[in-house]
Design a protein around this motif. Structure first.
Motif, PDB file in Angstrom:
ATOM      1  N   VAL A 105       0.927  -1.147   0.180  1.00  0.00           N
ATOM      2  CA  VAL A 105       0.007   0.000   0.101  1.00  0.00           C
ATOM      3  C   VAL A 105       0.843   1.166   0.122  1.00  0.00           C
ATOM      4  CG1 VAL A 105      -1.884   1.316   1.173  1.00  0.00           C
ATOM      5  CG2 VAL A 105      -1.858  -1.209   1.216  1.00  0.00           C
ATOM      6  N   PRO A 106       0.755   2.074  -1.072  1.00  0.00           N
ATOM      7  CA  PRO A 106       1.592   3.268  -1.027  1.00  0.00           C
ATOM      8  C   PRO A 106       0.960   4.367  -0.010  1.00  0.00           C
ATOM      9  CG  PRO A 106       0.996   2.792  -3.492  1.00  0.00           C
ATOM     10  CD  PRO A 106       0.378   1.556  -2.205  1.00  0.00           C
ATOM     11  N   GLN A 107       1.518   5.076   0.620  1.00  0.00           N
ATOM     12  CA  GLN A 107       1.069   6.022   1.484  1.00  0.00           C
ATOM     13  C   GLN A 107       1.823   7.220   1.495  1.00  0.00           C
ATOM     14  OE1 GLN A 107       0.924   5.825   6.222  1.00  0.00           O
ATOM     15  NE2 GLN A 107      -1.042   4.573   5.432  1.00  0.00           N
ATOM     16  N   GLY A 108       0.868   8.398   1.471  1.00  0.00           N
ATOM     17  CA  GLY A 108       1.271   9.871   1.230  1.00  0.00           C
ATOM     18  C   GLY A 108       1.435  10.261   2.779  1.00  0.00           C
ATOM     19  N   GLY A 109       0.485  11.165   2.725  1.00  0.00           N
ATOM     20  CA  GLY A 109       0.157  12.026   3.927  1.00  0.00           C
ATOM     21  C   GLY A 109      -0.978  11.483   4.858  1.00  0.00           C
ATOM     22  N   ASN A 110      -1.528  10.411   4.335  1.00  0.00           N
ATOM     23  CA  ASN A 110      -2.588   9.577   4.829  1.00  0.00           C
ATOM     24  C   ASN A 110      -3.894  10.541   5.228  1.00  0.00           C
ATOM     25  OD1 ASN A 110      -4.215   7.475   5.863  1.00  0.00           O
ATOM     26  ND2 ASN A 110      -2.869   7.151   7.537  1.00  0.00           N
ATOM     27  N   THR A 111      -4.147  11.434   4.368  1.00  0.00           N
ATOM     28  CA  THR A 111      -5.322  12.274   4.564  1.00  0.00           C
ATOM     29  C   THR A 111      -6.454  11.938   3.845  1.00  0.00           C
ATOM     30  OG1 THR A 111      -4.448  13.767   2.662  1.00  0.00           O
ATOM     31  CG2 THR A 111      -3.828  14.171   5.074  1.00  0.00           C
ATOM     32  N   GLY A 112      -6.220  10.856   2.848  1.00  0.00           N
ATOM     33  CA  GLY A 112      -7.430  10.432   2.111  1.00  0.00           C
ATOM     34  C   GLY A 112      -8.673  10.056   2.776  1.00  0.00           C
ATOM     35  N   LEU A 113      -9.612  10.291   2.158  1.00  0.00           N
ATOM     36  CA  LEU A 113     -11.042  10.095   2.838  1.00  0.00           C
ATOM     37  C   LEU A 113     -11.936   8.937   2.248  1.00  0.00           C
ATOM     38  CD1 LEU A 113     -11.832  13.960   2.772  1.00  0.00           C
ATOM     39  CD2 LEU A 113     -10.881  12.792   4.780  1.00  0.00           C
ATOM     40  N   ALA A 183      -1.578  10.907  -6.976  1.00  0.00           N
ATOM     41  CA  ALA A 183      -2.185   9.632  -6.995  1.00  0.00           C
ATOM     42  C   ALA A 183      -3.822   9.652  -6.922  1.00  0.00           C
ATOM     43  CB  ALA A 183      -1.556   8.751  -5.918  1.00  0.00           C
ATOM     44  N   THR A 184      -4.303  10.881  -6.401  1.00  0.00           N
ATOM     45  CA  THR A 184      -5.755  10.974  -6.056  1.00  0.00           C
ATOM     46  C   THR A 184      -6.431  11.829  -6.940  1.00  0.00           C
ATOM     47  OG1 THR A 184      -5.472  12.487  -4.415  1.00  0.00           O
ATOM     48  CG2 THR A 184      -5.627  10.309  -3.612  1.00  0.00           C
ATOM     49  N   ASN A 185      -5.575  12.615  -7.774  1.00  0.00           N
ATOM     50  CA  ASN A 185      -6.138  13.525  -8.776  1.00  0.00           C
ATOM     51  C   ASN A 185      -7.040  14.479  -7.999  1.00  0.00           C
ATOM     52  OD1 ASN A 185      -6.543  15.314 -11.013  1.00  0.00           O
ATOM     53  ND2 ASN A 185      -8.294  13.948 -11.613  1.00  0.00           N
TER      54      ASN A 185
HETATM   55  C1  FAD Z   1      -9.036  18.498   5.859  1.00  0.00           C
HETATM   56  C2  FAD Z   1      -9.151  17.818   4.628  1.00  0.00           C
HETATM   57  C3  FAD Z   1      -9.385  18.498   3.507  1.00  0.00           C
HETATM   58  C4  FAD Z   1      -9.295  17.736   2.222  1.00  0.00           C
HETATM   59  N1  FAD Z   1      -9.649  18.477   0.909  1.00  0.00           N
HETATM   60  C5  FAD Z   1      -9.773  17.913  -0.127  1.00  0.00           C
HETATM   61  C6  FAD Z   1      -9.984  18.803  -1.429  1.00  0.00           C
HETATM   62  O1  FAD Z   1     -10.397  19.903  -1.223  1.00  0.00           O
HETATM   63  N2  FAD Z   1      -9.868  18.125  -2.645  1.00  0.00           N
HETATM   64  C7  FAD Z   1      -9.377  16.789  -2.550  1.00  0.00           C
HETATM   65  O2  FAD Z   1      -9.343  16.382  -3.776  1.00  0.00           O
HETATM   66  N3  FAD Z   1      -9.149  15.965  -1.487  1.00  0.00           N
HETATM   67  C8  FAD Z   1      -9.323  16.764  -0.311  1.00  0.00           C
HETATM   68  N4  FAD Z   1      -9.116  15.724   0.864  1.00  0.00           N
HETATM   69  C9  FAD Z   1      -8.493  14.350   0.757  1.00  0.00           C
HETATM   70  C10 FAD Z   1      -6.909  14.228   0.487  1.00  0.00           C
HETATM   71  O3  FAD Z   1      -6.318  15.142   1.279  1.00  0.00           O
HETATM   72  C11 FAD Z   1      -6.559  14.200  -0.956  1.00  0.00           C
HETATM   73  O4  FAD Z   1      -7.006  13.102  -1.173  1.00  0.00           O
HETATM   74  C12 FAD Z   1      -4.916  14.078  -0.890  1.00  0.00           C
HETATM   75  O5  FAD Z   1      -4.707  14.139  -2.374  1.00  0.00           O
HETATM   76  C13 FAD Z   1      -4.367  12.872  -0.295  1.00  0.00           C
HETATM   77  O6  FAD Z   1      -3.069  12.925  -0.377  1.00  0.00           O
HETATM   78  P1  FAD Z   1      -2.196  12.170   0.740  1.00  0.00           P
HETATM   79  O7  FAD Z   1      -0.677  12.388   0.355  1.00  0.00           O
HETATM   80  O8  FAD Z   1      -2.610  12.342   2.129  1.00  0.00           O
HETATM   81  O9  FAD Z   1      -2.389  10.569  -0.104  1.00  0.00           O
HETATM   82  P2  FAD Z   1      -2.988   9.381   1.171  1.00  0.00           P
HETATM   83  O10 FAD Z   1      -3.888   9.587   1.864  1.00  0.00           O
HETATM   84  O11 FAD Z   1      -1.632   8.879   1.682  1.00  0.00           O
HETATM   85  O12 FAD Z   1      -3.246   8.521  -0.094  1.00  0.00           O
HETATM   86  C14 FAD Z   1      -4.095   8.467  -0.962  1.00  0.00           C
HETATM   87  C15 FAD Z   1      -4.325   7.520  -2.175  1.00  0.00           C
HETATM   88  O13 FAD Z   1      -3.133   7.913  -2.924  1.00  0.00           O
HETATM   89  C16 FAD Z   1      -2.243   6.655  -2.932  1.00  0.00           C
HETATM   90  N5  FAD Z   1      -0.878   7.282  -2.697  1.00  0.00           N
HETATM   91  C17 FAD Z   1      -0.525   8.244  -2.060  1.00  0.00           C
HETATM   92  N6  FAD Z   1       0.938   8.483  -2.360  1.00  0.00           N
HETATM   93  C18 FAD Z   1       1.313   7.653  -3.582  1.00  0.00           C
HETATM   94  C19 FAD Z   1       2.327   7.708  -4.176  1.00  0.00           C
HETATM   95  N7  FAD Z   1       3.464   8.586  -4.105  1.00  0.00           N
HETATM   96  N8  FAD Z   1       2.215   6.766  -5.282  1.00  0.00           N
HETATM   97  C20 FAD Z   1       1.305   6.152  -5.710  1.00  0.00           C
HETATM   98  N9  FAD Z   1       0.155   5.920  -4.695  1.00  0.00           N
HETATM   99  C21 FAD Z   1       0.145   6.891  -3.795  1.00  0.00           C
HETATM  100  C22 FAD Z   1      -2.397   5.772  -1.641  1.00  0.00           C
HETATM  101  O14 FAD Z   1      -2.241   4.573  -1.852  1.00  0.00           O
HETATM  102  C23 FAD Z   1      -4.180   5.957  -1.622  1.00  0.00           C
HETATM  103  O15 FAD Z   1      -4.585   5.253  -2.518  1.00  0.00           O
HETATM  104  C24 FAD Z   1      -9.094  16.577   2.008  1.00  0.00           C
HETATM  105  C25 FAD Z   1      -8.654  15.683   3.194  1.00  0.00           C
HETATM  106  C26 FAD Z   1      -8.702  16.411   4.452  1.00  0.00           C
HETATM  107  C27 FAD Z   1      -8.221  15.478   5.770  1.00  0.00           C
END
Ligand code: FAD
Length: 509
Positions: A105-113, A183-185
Motif C-alpha cells: 500500500v503506497p502511503q503519502g500523508g494519509n489524509t485520503g478520505l 495519485a488521487t487527482n
Molecule cells: C481536511 C481535509 C481536506 C481535504 N480537502 C480535499 C479537497 O479539497 N480536494 C480533494 O481532492 N481532496 C481533499 N482531501 C482528501 C485528501 O487530502 C486528498 O485526497 C490528498 O490528495 C491525499 O494526499 P495524501 O498524500 O494524504 O495521500 P494518502 O491519503 O496517503 O493516499 C491517498 C491515495 O493515494 C495513494 N498514494 C499516496 N501516495 C502515493 C504515491 N506516491 N504513489 C502512488 N500512490 C500513492 C494511496 O495508496 C491512496 O490510495 C481532504 C482531506 C482532508 C483531511
C-alpha cells in the motif's frame, strides 16, 4: 502454513472496531515475514523500517498512525512500514514484493478520505515520507520537479519567494503529499482557476510493481509522442505503481487576492448568484465555494475561522465564499465592490449581506470558515463522506432528500445521525454531502447505500468528484462507470500489475 502465520499475526495486533476492514481480495498474496524484513534491512537504513517483525521490533502502537485513516473509519493490520529515501530503494522493495507476492500500500500523508491509503488487511505499507526533496525549480517557466513525498504546504512555501503558487490547494495541505495529490487527482480550492492535475502535471517518475523505473519526468509543456502514460497514474490511487517524482507547472502568484463571504436568504439564489458573479468578475474570479447553514454553524462551533456577526448571518440559509485573484489590487477591489453594490441594490437582492476581507489576516480567516468544515465535521463525530458530482441545481435537493430519507428510517436523532450537511466547490459541480453520526453503524451505512449512489446515477453524476474510490466505493463503481469502462480498467491493471500486489482491494474489486 502461510495462512496460519498470517492469522497468528493478525491476532497479535490491536484490532480496532471498524466494519469496513475487508479480507484481502487476492488470496494468492503473502504476508510480510521476518525473512522479508531481514532482506529489506540489507539496503534500507534502520530508521526506514518500522516493523514488529524486525530483530528490534517496534511497539504495535507505533504502527497505529499508518494503519488507521484520517476519518477513523478504515483500519489495517500491517506489521511493517518501509520508508525508503530514494527511487532506487523503492524499486528494490517493489521487485522483492513482486517476486514474493507481497501486497503493498503506497502511503503519502494519509489524509485520503476513502480508505485508499491504509491496508485492508496486513499489506506492507510503503510510506513516501522520507522522499521529500525539491529536485529543481525553474523560476522562468515555473516548472517544479519534486520528490513525491514533499508535503504540499512545503512546496507552496518553496515556490512563494519566486512569486509562484502551487496549482492545487486543499484543507489538508499541511499533511498531504504531492505524490498523494497526484495519485488521487486531488481537486481542491483552485481547480476552478488552474484546472485539474491532468493538465498541470507535466511528468512523473513511477516505480512499476516489478521494480522497473518508468522515467517520464519531463519538463516539456508539449509532448505529442503517442500514449500519454503518466495520465494513467494520475488518480490511480496507487493501484498501478508508486509515484516517486512529480514535475508540475506552478502558476505565477496573483498580485492581489481578495475574498468575500456572501450570506444568502435561500439556496435558490446560489445559481443566479454564480451567473452574476462570473459575469461581473470574469477573469479575476478564482473560487466560488458553497457552505450550507449546518456546515457553517459546525465550522464556527469548532473554531474554524472567525464567525461573522449575528446580524450578518441572520436569516441566511447558506453562504458562498468568492475569491478573486488578479494583477492589480485597486482594479480587483473596484470590481468586487461594484459586484456587492449590484447585488445589494437589486429589487430582489440575491444576498442578505457580504463580508469583505480587509486584511491578509481576515482573508485567511474567511477561507478558514470554508476549509475548516472538513475538520469541524471530524471533531463533531463520525462522518460518512460522499463527494459527488451532480447538477448544481440539485445540490440542496440532494442534501434535503438524504436528511428526509434518514428521518424516514428513524435514524435522525442524537444516538444515530446528528447532522446532514452540504458544502463544496460549486464552480466544479462538486458537492460534499456529509452525514455526521455518533458512531459508524451498519444500519446507517445500509440506509445511505445504495440510496446515495442511486440518486447520483439518476442525475448521471459521479460517485466521486475528487476523493477517489479507495476501499470505500469499489462496489459502487458501476454507478458511474459502464461495464466496458470497468473491463478496460481491469485490463490496464493486469498490464501494469499482473500479480495484483499494488494496493489490493482499492478502486477495483
Ligand atoms: C481536511 C481535509 C481536506 C481535504 N480537502 C480535499 C479537497 O479539497 N480536494 C480533494 O481532492 N481532496 C481533499 N482531501 C482528501 C485528501 O487530502 C486528498 O485526497 C490528498 O490528495 C491525499 O494526499 P495524501 O498524500 O494524504 O495521500 P494518502 O491519503 O496517503 O493516499 C491517498 C491515495 O493515494 C495513494 N498514494 C499516496 N501516495 C502515493 C504515491 N506516491 N504513489 C502512488 N500512490 C500513492 C494511496 O495508496 C491512496 O490510495 C481532504 C482531506 C482532508 C483531511
Amino acid at each position: 502454513m502461510l495462512a496460519a502465520r498470517l492469522w497468528a499475526r493478525q491476532r497479535a495486533l490491536p484490532r480496532r472496531v471498524g466494519f469496513s476492514t475487508a479480507a484481502l481480495p487476492h488470496t494468492s498474496l503473502n504476508p510480510v515475514t521476518e525473512q522479508d524484513v531481514a532482506h529489506f534491512s540489507k539496503f534500507l537504513a534502520p530508521n526506514s523500517i518500522i516493523s514488529t517483525l524486525s530483530p528490534n521490533p517496534c511497539a504495535p502502537d507505533e504502527l497505529e498512525t499508518y494503519n488507521n485513516d484520517w476519518i477513523g473509519r478504515f483500519h489495517g493490520q500491517s506489521t511493517t512500514v518501509l520508508k525508503p529515501k530514494t527511487t532506487q530503494e523503492v524499486s528494490e522493495i517493489l521487485k522483492w514484493c513482486n517476486d514474493h507476492r507481497i501486497a503493498v500500500v503506497p502511503q503519502g500523508g494519509n489524509t485520503g478520505l476513502v480508505g485508499g491509503s491504509v491496508p485492508v488487511n496486513n499489506e506492507l505499507i510503503l510510506s513516501l515520507a522520507n522522499m521529500n526533496k525539491v529536485r529543481s525549480f525553474d523560476p522562468i517557466s515555473g516548472i517544479l520537479v519534486a520528490d513525491a513525498g514533499c508535503i504540499l504546504q512545503s512546496l507552496t512555501d518553496y515556490v512563494a519567494p519566486h512569486n509562484h503558487i502551487m496549482p492545487v490547494d486543499l484543507g489538508a495541505k499541511g499533511s498531504c503529499q504531492i505524490g498523494g495529490n497526484v495519485a488521487t487527482n486531488a481537486g481542491g480550492l483552485r481547480l476552478l482557476r488552474y484546472g485539474s492535475l491532468h493538465g498541470t502535471v507535466l511528468g512523473l517518475e513511477v516505480v512499476l510493481p516489478d521494480g522497473r523505473i518508468l522515467d517520464q519526468l519531463t519538463t516539456l509543456r508539449k509532448d505529442n509522442t503517442g500514449y500519454d502514460l503518466k495520465q494513467l497514474f494520475i488518480g490511480a490511487e496507487g493501484t498501478l505503481g508508486v509515484i516517486t517524482g512529480v514535475s508540475i507547472l506552478t502558476p505565477p502568484a496573483p498580485q492581489a487576492s481578495n475574498n468575500v463571504i456572501l450570506a444568502l436568504p435561500t439556496f435558490d439564489n446560489v445559481l443566479p448568484l454564480y451567473q452574476t458573479v462570473k459575469r461581473q468578475l470574469s477573469e479575476i474570479l478564482s473560487a466560488f465555494e458553497f457552505i450550507d447553514r449546518t456546515a457553517y454553524d459546525l465550522a464556527v462551533k469548532h473554531g474554524q475561522g472567525r464567525a461573522l456577526s449575528e446580524e450578518d448571518t441572520k436569516g441566511a440559509e447558506c453562504f458562498v465564499l468568492v475569491e478573486t485573484s488578479g494583477g492589480r489590487r485597486e482594479h480587483d477591489e473596484e470590481k468586487l465592490n461594484d459586484l456587492l453594490e449590484l447585488l445589494l441594490s437589486a429589487d430582489k437582492p440575491l444576498i442578505n449581506t457580504g463580508v469583505l476581507s480587509q486584511s491578509p489576516a481576515q482573508f485567511i480567516s474567511l477561507w478558514a470558515l470554508r476549509e475548516g468544515v472538513t475538520e469541524a465535521v471530524s471533531k463533531e463525530g463520525k462522518a460518512y463522506k460522499y463527494d459527488i458530482s451532480v447538477p448544481l441545481s440539485s445540490f440542496k435537493e440532494v442534501v434535503d432528500n438524504t436528511r428526509e430519507h434518514l428521518r424516514s428510517k428513524g435514524l435522525l436523532h442524537d444516538k444515530a445521525v446528528k447532522y446532514v450537511l452540504g458544502y463544496g466547490h460549486v464552480g466544479d459541480g462538486n458537492l460534499h454531502l456529509n452525514i455526521v453520526a455518533d458512531a459508524y453503524l451498519p444500519e446507517i451505512e445500509n440506509a445511505l447505500e445504495p440510496y446515495i449512489y442511486e440518486v447520483v446515477a439518476a442525475h448521471r453524476g459521479s460517485i466521486s468528484a475528487e476523493h477517489g474510490i479507495g476501499a470505500m466505493k469499489t462496489h459502487a463503481l458501476p454507478y458511474s462507470k459502464s461495464a466496458i469502462s470497468i473491463e478496460l480498467m481491469k485490463k490496464i491493471k493486469q498490464v501494469f500489475d499482473p500479480r495484483g500486489i499494488m494496493n489490493p482491494g482499492k478502486v477495483l474489486e
